[in-house]
Enzyme design. Structure first.
Site, PDB file in Angstrom:
ATOM      1  N   TYR A  69       0.841  -1.203   0.000  1.00 23.42           N
ATOM      2  CA  TYR A  69       0.000   0.000   0.000  1.00 23.42           C
ATOM      3  C   TYR A  69       0.874   1.250   0.000  1.00 23.42           C
ATOM      4  O   TYR A  69       0.600   2.220  -0.706  1.00 23.42           O
ATOM      5  CB  TYR A  69      -0.899  -0.007   1.251  1.00 23.42           C
ATOM      6  CG  TYR A  69      -1.911   1.113   1.261  1.00 23.42           C
ATOM      7  CD1 TYR A  69      -3.213   0.896   0.804  1.00 23.42           C
ATOM      8  CD2 TYR A  69      -1.571   2.379   1.722  1.00 23.42           C
ATOM      9  CE1 TYR A  69      -4.139   1.922   0.803  1.00 23.42           C
ATOM     10  CE2 TYR A  69      -2.492   3.408   1.717  1.00 23.42           C
ATOM     11  CZ  TYR A  69      -3.777   3.178   1.261  1.00 23.42           C
ATOM     12  OH  TYR A  69      -4.684   4.200   1.256  1.00 23.42           O
ATOM     13  N   PHE A 122      -8.360  18.420 -25.069  1.00 22.07           N
ATOM     14  CA  PHE A 122      -9.117  17.187 -25.257  1.00 22.07           C
ATOM     15  C   PHE A 122     -10.442  17.283 -24.489  1.00 22.07           C
ATOM     16  O   PHE A 122     -10.566  18.087 -23.578  1.00 22.07           O
ATOM     17  CB  PHE A 122      -8.290  15.986 -24.780  1.00 22.07           C
ATOM     18  CG  PHE A 122      -8.989  14.684 -25.020  1.00 22.07           C
ATOM     19  CD1 PHE A 122      -9.242  14.262 -26.318  1.00 22.07           C
ATOM     20  CD2 PHE A 122      -9.427  13.894 -23.970  1.00 22.07           C
ATOM     21  CE1 PHE A 122      -9.916  13.071 -26.556  1.00 22.07           C
ATOM     22  CE2 PHE A 122     -10.093  12.701 -24.208  1.00 22.07           C
ATOM     23  CZ  PHE A 122     -10.346  12.292 -25.495  1.00 22.07           C
ATOM     24  N   ASP A 123     -11.416  16.457 -24.861  1.00 22.24           N
ATOM     25  CA  ASP A 123     -12.762  16.648 -24.281  1.00 22.24           C
ATOM     26  C   ASP A 123     -12.828  16.452 -22.769  1.00 22.24           C
ATOM     27  O   ASP A 123     -13.493  17.212 -22.074  1.00 22.24           O
ATOM     28  CB  ASP A 123     -13.826  15.809 -25.013  1.00 22.24           C
ATOM     29  CG  ASP A 123     -13.556  14.311 -24.982  1.00 22.24           C
ATOM     30  OD1 ASP A 123     -12.437  13.909 -24.590  1.00 22.24           O
ATOM     31  OD2 ASP A 123     -14.445  13.536 -25.363  1.00 22.24           O
ATOM     32  N   ASP A 213       0.048  18.344 -21.847  1.00 19.97           N
ATOM     33  CA  ASP A 213      -0.746  17.130 -21.862  1.00 19.97           C
ATOM     34  C   ASP A 213       0.052  16.176 -22.733  1.00 19.97           C
ATOM     35  O   ASP A 213       0.069  16.281 -23.958  1.00 19.97           O
ATOM     36  CB  ASP A 213      -2.134  17.393 -22.442  1.00 19.97           C
ATOM     37  CG  ASP A 213      -2.973  16.121 -22.524  1.00 19.97           C
ATOM     38  OD1 ASP A 213      -2.380  15.023 -22.587  1.00 19.97           O
ATOM     39  OD2 ASP A 213      -4.206  16.209 -22.555  1.00 19.97           O
ATOM     40  N   ALA A 215       0.026  12.929 -23.361  1.00 14.58           N
ATOM     41  CA  ALA A 215      -0.511  11.602 -23.712  1.00 14.58           C
ATOM     42  C   ALA A 215       0.232  10.971 -24.902  1.00 14.58           C
ATOM     43  O   ALA A 215       0.542   9.790 -24.890  1.00 14.58           O
ATOM     44  CB  ALA A 215      -2.009  11.716 -24.025  1.00 14.58           C
ATOM     45  N   LYS A 256      -1.761   5.815 -23.730  1.00 16.79           N
ATOM     46  CA  LYS A 256      -1.292   6.076 -25.093  1.00 16.79           C
ATOM     47  C   LYS A 256       0.209   5.778 -25.137  1.00 16.79           C
ATOM     48  O   LYS A 256       0.600   4.629 -25.291  1.00 16.79           O
ATOM     49  CB  LYS A 256      -1.597   7.521 -25.506  1.00 16.79           C
ATOM     50  CG  LYS A 256      -3.067   7.791 -25.802  1.00 16.79           C
ATOM     51  CD  LYS A 256      -3.838   8.144 -24.579  1.00 16.79           C
ATOM     52  CE  LYS A 256      -5.223   8.668 -24.872  1.00 16.79           C
ATOM     53  NZ  LYS A 256      -5.996   8.824 -23.628  1.00 16.79           N
ATOM     54  N   HIS A 447     -21.377  12.769 -26.074  1.00 18.83           N
ATOM     55  CA  HIS A 447     -21.138  11.817 -27.160  1.00 18.83           C
ATOM     56  C   HIS A 447     -21.070  10.372 -26.701  1.00 18.83           C
ATOM     57  O   HIS A 447     -21.370   9.464 -27.458  1.00 18.83           O
ATOM     58  CB  HIS A 447     -19.875  12.191 -27.940  1.00 18.83           C
ATOM     59  CG  HIS A 447     -18.680  12.448 -27.078  1.00 18.83           C
ATOM     60  ND1 HIS A 447     -18.627  13.497 -26.188  1.00 18.83           N
ATOM     61  CD2 HIS A 447     -17.496  11.804 -26.962  1.00 18.83           C
ATOM     62  CE1 HIS A 447     -17.459  13.468 -25.563  1.00 18.83           C
ATOM     63  NE2 HIS A 447     -16.758  12.452 -26.015  1.00 18.83           N
TER      64      HIS A 447
HETATM   65  N1  F0G Z   1      -5.550  14.094 -23.023  1.00 16.67           N
HETATM   66  C1  F0G Z   1      -5.573  13.656 -24.300  1.00 16.67           C
HETATM   67  C2  F0G Z   1      -4.829  14.411 -25.354  1.00 16.67           C
HETATM   68  C3  F0G Z   1      -6.307  12.516 -24.623  1.00 16.67           C
HETATM   69  O1  F0G Z   1      -6.328  12.111 -25.897  1.00 16.67           O
HETATM   70  C4  F0G Z   1      -6.986  11.821 -23.602  1.00 16.67           C
HETATM   71  C5  F0G Z   1      -7.749  10.626 -23.902  1.00 16.67           C
HETATM   72  C6  F0G Z   1      -6.923  12.303 -22.292  1.00 16.67           C
HETATM   73  C7  F0G Z   1      -6.190  13.444 -22.041  1.00 16.67           C
HETATM   74  C8  F0G Z   1      -7.638  11.626 -21.163  1.00 16.67           C
HETATM   75  O2  F0G Z   1      -6.961  10.478 -20.793  1.00 16.67           O
HETATM   76  O3  F0G Z   1      -8.564   8.631 -21.351  1.00 16.67           O
HETATM   77  O4  F0G Z   1      -6.585   8.257 -19.878  1.00 16.67           O
HETATM   78  O5  F0G Z   1      -8.513   9.560 -19.067  1.00 16.67           O
HETATM   79  N2  F0G Z   1      -8.006  10.265 -25.055  1.00 16.67           N
HETATM   80  C9  F0G Z   1      -8.663   9.058 -25.475  1.00 16.67           C
HETATM   81  C10 F0G Z   1      -8.932   9.141 -26.938  1.00 16.67           C
HETATM   82  C11 F0G Z   1      -9.832   8.657 -24.677  1.00 16.67           C
HETATM   83  O6  F0G Z   1      -9.682   8.283 -27.446  1.00 16.67           O
HETATM   84  O7  F0G Z   1      -8.388  10.013 -27.612  1.00 16.67           O
HETATM   85  P1  F0G Z   1      -7.710   9.160 -20.253  1.00 16.67           P
END
Ligand code: F0G
Length: 458
Positions: A69, A122-123, A213, A215, A256, A447
């Site tokens: 833990y 990102f969304d 960000d 990713a 990613k 969506h």
């Molecule tokens: N930032 C970016 C640029 C992303 O593409 C995503 C997720 C996130 C943050 C959020 O990360 O999913 O680990 O919570 N993108 C996925 C996509 C879901 O399909 O592009 P997460």
């Protein structure tokens, strides 16, 4: 050399269910491909997030996971891997990228109405900024929305617009700048090093926090190496480090470029910021040495982060996605060009010009592509943009995209040829494709759960 820099040790059977069955399944899903069962999908290009294949070395690392833990050895392995790549000593593990967003934004948005500026958020990032009372503003380079412009760095931020925004609203109204590398919503295209330097200079000048960000930071570094002549002799790792050096920290969805199925982290340079964020990790994710991951996940991630920076891996990855894009382009399918890192973005608005944005050309194309070939892809357009939280007015996306996101090390070129064939078949009957009308719409992130009926033929 054309071959993949790996061979396949384990396989997962997939199949394409018959067309009549696909039609039934799509109806049951309210014409929303998010609501399909994956076993009813043949090639799943919904996302490249958490859908890739781990290497034998990652699977071996799983067995070494320390599930303590507190003080887990796997955490320290992960922390060292993150520091060696980013230079940031303070690492907060989270269950995925949005966990990192939830930790960061409510802490750095000091008062309601503060802005978080970005290239294109990102969304989930946008949602977390808004849930924290902030306002998410996109300031992309103008070329981002011009799918026919050959400019490669469509992920760039518009630095003049950034300066103008800060001059107009005051630096104190800006909680942070978030540079998303690569820029998912602009087609997975990279931010140039030059642009990142210019953005960082503005941030420094005004004392504004700059976060990446990250990713898809490894894909960004690879594309910079390829498209910026000044960077061609350098390794993706060195280029990536230059980006991290410019920022104060990063948010990471490790699903990613961490090459794992779940995981994420926040990493920062400054101890004071770390100490502000740490209690939020404990409250929402888990104790500081696991934060939403288990020891196994952290061990596999430490390996995946290194593998994702290997040139041979990135070369094959980018080449495969690009090959799909080139096939579609050769057949006259309009796509964001050049092709970016993780996906081919089809310009659904141009392919289906008779369908207005309020009938979601990208989502209609997603439905048709599933019916045609059992292929799943995702709309990145007006449906995903959602509504302004204050006015309820639908936000128009600059381009109505259908994204074909390619999972890492998962499908072969033959699969992607099937995808191209299905999309070309839909293109042949494009004038008869109908738009979608919402029959159910949740308030945020609509969506994922929305349901539709076919609109009348136009
Ligand atoms: N930032 C970016 C640029 C992303 O593409 C995503 C997720 C996130 C943050 C959020 O990360 O999913 O680990 O919570 N993108 C996925 C996509 C879901 O399909 O592009 P997460």
């Amino acid at each position: 050399m054309k071959g993949e820099p790996f061979r396949i040790k384990m396989v997962e059977p997939i199949r394409r269910i018959p067309a009549e069955e696909r039609a039934r399944r799509l109806d049951e899903a309210g014409l929303n491909v998010f609501l399909l069962r994956s076993e009813d999908v043949y090639v799943d290009l919904l996302t490249d997030s958490g859908t890739g294949a781990m290497s034998d070395r990652q699977w071996a690392a799983l067995m070494t996971g320390d599930e303590a833990y507190a003080g887990s050895r796997s955490f320290h392995t992960l922390r060292e891997a993150v520091e060696s790549i980013t230079g940031y000593p303070y690492v907060l593990p989270t269950h995925q990228g949005r966990g990192a967003e939830r930790v960061v934004f409510p802490e750095i948005i000091a008062r309601p109405g503060q802005y978080v500026l970005g290239n294109i958020h990102f969304d989930t990032t946008r949602a977390h900024i808004e849930l924290a009372g902030g306002r998410a503003v996109d300031l992309p380079t103008p070329e981002a929305a011009d799918t026919s412009s050959p400019f490669p760095f469509k992920g760039n931020m518009d630095v003049e617009a950034l300066r103008a925004f800060i001059d107009e609203h005051g630096a104190g109204s800006v909680a942070a700048i978030v540079l998303t590398v690569t820029c998912n919503s602009a087609g997975g295209l990279p931010v140039s090093l030059e642009n990142a330097r210019a953005v960082a200079a503005v941030a420094r000048e005004h004392g504004i926090l700059l976060l990446l960000d990250a990713a898809r930071y490894a894909e960004n570094a690879y594309l910079v190496r390829e498209w910026d002549p000044g960077q061609s002799g350098r390794s993706p790792r060195e280029i990536a480090r230059d980006f991290f050096d410019l920022a104060d920290g990063c948010l990471m969805s490790a699903k990613k470029d961490g090459l794992v199925n779940i995981g994420g982290f926040v990493a920062v340079r400054d101890e004071e910021l770390y100490l502000r964020l740490a209690p939020r990790v404990v409250a929402f994710e888990g104790f500081l040495t696991y934060g939403g991951m288990n020891g196994r996940d952290m061990a596999a991630l430490a390996v995946g982060l290194q593998e994702a920076l290997e040139v041979e891996y990135l070369e094959q990855r980018i080449r495969q996605v690009r090959r799909l894009g080139e096939r579609l382009r050769a057949e006259g399918v309009p796509i964001q060009y050049p092709v970016g890192g993780h996906a081919v973005f089809v310009d659904a608005g141009r392919m289906l010009p008779h369908i207005p944005p309020e009938e979601f050309p990208g989502a209609a194309l997603a439905a048709e592509l599933y019916l045609e070939g059992g292929v799943r892809a995702v709309e990145v357009g007006t449906l995903m943009m959602g509504r302004d939280p204050e006015t309820g007015v639908e936000r128009r996306a600059p381009v109505e995209f259908l994204r074909l996101a390619v999972p890492r090390r998962t499908y072969t070129d033959n699969h992607l040829d099937d995808v191209a064939e299905a999309l070309v078949n839909v293109q042949r009957r494009a004038p008869r494709v109908r738009g979608l009308r919402l029959t159910y719409e949740p308030k945020v992130l609509r969506h994922f759960l929305a349901r539709f009926e076919w609109a009348a033929e136009r």
